[in-house]
Structures are given as C-alpha cells and as structure tokens.
Design an enzyme around this catalytic site. Sequence first.
Site, short mmCIF file in Angstrom:
data_model
loop_
_atom_site.label_atom_id
_atom_site.label_comp_id
_atom_site.label_asym_id
_atom_site.label_seq_id
_atom_site.Cartn_x
_atom_site.Cartn_y
_atom_site.Cartn_z
N GLN A 5 -6.74 -2.85 4.49
CA GLN A 5 -5.86 -2.03 4.06
C GLN A 5 -6.33 -0.91 2.93
OE1 GLN A 5 -1.89 -3.19 3.25
NE2 GLN A 5 -2.37 -3.10 1.10
N SER A 27 0.93 -1.27 0.00
CA SER A 27 0.11 0.01 -0.18
C SER A 27 0.91 1.21 0.14
CB SER A 27 -0.90 -0.03 1.08
OG SER A 27 -0.18 -0.23 2.46
N SER A 77 -18.14 21.31 -28.96
CA SER A 77 -18.29 20.16 -29.54
C SER A 77 -17.46 20.00 -30.69
CB SER A 77 -19.86 20.05 -30.00
OG SER A 77 -19.79 19.30 -31.17
N HIS A 124 -42.10 18.84 -8.92
CA HIS A 124 -42.30 17.99 -10.03
C HIS A 124 -41.96 18.47 -11.38
CE1 HIS A 124 -44.84 15.44 -7.24
NE2 HIS A 124 -45.45 16.86 -6.85
N GLU A 149 -21.59 18.79 -15.70
CA GLU A 149 -21.85 17.32 -15.49
C GLU A 149 -20.72 16.41 -14.97
OE1 GLU A 149 -22.28 16.85 -20.11
OE2 GLU A 149 -23.53 18.37 -20.14
N1 ARG Z 1 -0.53 -1.66 5.39
C1 ARG Z 1 -1.26 -2.09 6.19
C2 ARG Z 1 -2.66 -1.41 6.50
O1 ARG Z 1 -2.59 -0.52 6.01
C3 ARG Z 1 -0.68 -2.13 7.75
C4 ARG Z 1 -1.39 -2.90 8.69
C5 ARG Z 1 -0.48 -4.31 8.46
N2 ARG Z 1 -0.95 -5.16 9.88
C6 ARG Z 1 -0.94 -6.28 9.85
N3 ARG Z 1 -1.01 -7.02 10.72
N4 ARG Z 1 -0.44 -6.90 8.62
O2 ARG Z 1 -3.62 -1.69 6.78
#
Ligand code: ARG
Length: 463
Positions: free
Chosen positions: A328, A29, A283, A162, A296
């Site tokens: 996560q 992440s 357009s 309406h 939009e």
């Molecule tokens: N990258 C993980 C998250 O954002 C961190 C938490 C990880 N914890 C674990 N027990 N693997 O959720």
Amino acid sequence: MSKNKNNKPVWSTRIKKKSSNLFTKVGSSLNIDKRLYKQDIKASTVHVEMLFKKKIIPLQVKNKIVWGLKKIFNEISRKKFTFNNQAEDIHMSIEKRLFELVGEDAGFIHTARSRNDQVLVDFKLWMMEASEDIIKEINTTINLIIKIAEKNIFTIMPSFTHLKNAQPISFAHYILAYVEMLNRDRKRFINNKDQLLENPLGVAAVAGTSFDIDRQYTTNKLKFKNPTGNSIDTVSDRDFVLDFLYSISVCSNHISRFAEEFILWNSDAFDLIKLKDKVVTGSSIMPQKKNPDTLEYLRGKTGNVYGNLFSMLTILKGLPLSYFKDLQDDKELAFKSFDQIKISLQLMREILNNFIINKKKMIKLAETGYTTATDLADYIVREYKYPFRKAYLITSKIVNLAEKKGKTLNQLTINEIKFVDKKLNEDALKLLNIENSVKSKKSYGGTSFENIKKMIKKYKKHV
Ligand code: ARG
C-alpha cells in the site's frame, strides 16, 4: 473502510468484532490515494461499460452506476465530497458513496474485479500522466540551458578533474553537459511507458475471473497497449514503481551535482558565479552573508528521493507473491518523489535564471595551473613526430621550469624552453593561450566553439 447499509465495512460479514481503532486509523491510505479519484472513476466507468457489453450486467444497472460515478466525480472536483477517514482508501470511499446514490445496484460495480487490480489500474494511469508532466518539466529546463549556452559560447573557464584545474573549456560546453544528462532522464521516463502500458484491470484478486470479461476492450478504452499476461504477477508487480522512483532518483542526482557545482563556484574561494538576491538567503547573525540555500535544498532533497526508492526496494524484498498490505505504501512513495522532482526542476530553473557569470575570474582561473600543458605536449607530438610519452616528459620539464620561475607557460623565453629540448621554437609558445586551446578541441563532442554551435543546433531539433 466503506460501510454497507448496516454501517459496517463491506468485507465485514465474517469479521464480527470491530477492527482496532488504531489500525483503522494507521491502515487507511485514503489521505494519500484520494489523489487517484479521477483515474478510479474513469477505470470504474470503463469496467462497468465492459460488463454491460459482455452482458454481465443489465443496461439499466450500468446507466445507474455511470450516472453515480459522474456525480461523485463532480462532487470531488468541486470539493463537495466528504472523505470519511474511516474509509480504508479512495476505492472504498467512492463505492460507499455510490451505494448512497444508487442503492443496492452499486454492488454490481465490483463484479469481476478486486481492489488489487483496481488499485493498479488507477496507479498506472496516474503514472502515465505524471511521467508526461516530468518530461515537460525536463524539456522546459533543457530549453533554458540551451539559451544560456547560446549566450556563452565564447565564455572561457577551466574544466576540472579531481577539482584541480584541467583544461580550458567553454562555459557553454559545461552547461550543455546537463542537457545530455536531462536528455537521458527524459528517455528513461519514455522507456518506462512500455511497462506502464500493460493493463492490469481484469486480473481480479490473483487468479483471474470466471466471468467472460473483455480485457482488450478496457485496454483500448483506457489507452493501454495490452492486457497483462499473468494474473499472479500482475497483482504482485511493482517494477513500474521502481522504474519510476529510479528515474526520478537519477534525475535528482543530476540536479544535485549541478547544485553542488554551483555552490562551489558561488563560494568566495571560487567566485566564478554570483547568485542573484532572488535565490539566496541571509544569516540571522552575520549581516554580510548571502547563502545559496536554494542549491543546498536541491542537494538535500535528493536524499529524500533516494530514500523513497530504497523504501520501495525494501518493501518488495522477500515479499511472497501476490498482494500484501505492505504494498500500500507504493503510492505515497511515488507521489512524494513526483512532487519533489517537479519542484526541483522548477527551482533549478529559478537558479539558472538568477545567476551572473564572473567572466574575468573564469579566464583568470583558466589561465592558472598550466591548463595548456596538454596542448604543448600535443604540439610537440605533431611537430616533431615524438611519441606522446616523450612529449609528455618534455612538457612536464617545461612546466617544472615555469613553476620554478613563477611564470605562465607562454611567459617562458625561447632560450628557457630550448634548454629543455633543442628542437623547440617560438611557435610552440605562441600557440599557448586558452582561446586557442578551446578552439583546437575539434574532435566530436569536444569543446571547440564550432562543435558547440553544431551541438546546440542538434539539441534544439530534439526538444
Ligand atoms: N488500499 C489498498 C492499497 O492501496 C488497496 C488494495 C487492497 N487490497 C486488499 N486485498 N486489501 O494497496
């Protein structure tokens, strides 16, 4: 993932095989949560200070770690930090760099905490700031709407129910409806702070910790109100993320309704407003077109914001307590919705700064569709002490007559209305104009010019 000095992930002492490359890539992440580096370093610093205060780590170790964290903060802020895509997240990246900077002593940083509480403390700190940011955007938008309303107290248009012409109103009254909505949005973000102010740091993985930590100390230093009360709930809880995503969704819904109305009114059929060139697009084939793409876009993006809320609800549905990798994704969803609502509020202001009111057309439309019929019925009730239902019936007969003769209500002659009810006289017709109609709606919250002026004063006090 972060590697120790043998270049292995820190958790890999019992996991002998190298992780799947594919999972290492998709399971990271880092690209999302590196946005939390400031909060991570702040919380880690307070954590080690607490560990020192409680004599869990020695002074010299604490100093080394605090020094290392400061250096890392500067490296990241100055874009001198190399984010290694092999790292699982920002927490592991920072820890890894700390090892490089201060050696084995870096390992003390994770005493009495887990990434489960670490990620939550960072996320809540971020969300406090993000909520403040959104509140500021909302306030700026409210101020702009009030300015537009002040200039348009006497601009008359029809209200719709309406989508059929209903009763004459002031354009200021219409646009101030959005101030009410945005005020409620603001309150939602303010109310959310109660939950955000509970400090998760110190619950560790799930059960708490055997170290004699001081959660009140980290709570005070990080400006939370209280430590959370149950370690299992703390690492499982994402209600605060739902609240945040829901609050953004409602605000986005308001923006979307505004966008839809302005699209309609800007259409050739309604022609009540005209968007300036800054906020229209052309357009590729029809040279005459000026399309309201900006509006939009606002309406469309509301769908994405709802999607983020629904993703989070679905992730949590049926998830046993406590931490799972499923969770996560919470950060990506919150970041996306946050970025979107800021853009949407800013863009809404661009539109509010770039449109022209077609006052003539507004008046013409307000005069179309017998919009003062209710005023006539009210007059009959007041003057002749008729029950409202009887007055309603008489008025509908008058409207039928006007429709048949192709006249507006105040074009009918006295003889024509006497034909419907003998008691009626000229006064009834004289009163029937759209300005009088607006003026007469003096009940609290109604559209009368006087009410609007009072409401503007009130709104100004609260922004
Ligand atoms: N990258 C993980 C998250 O954002 C961190 C938490 C990880 N914890 C674990 N027990 N693997 O959720």
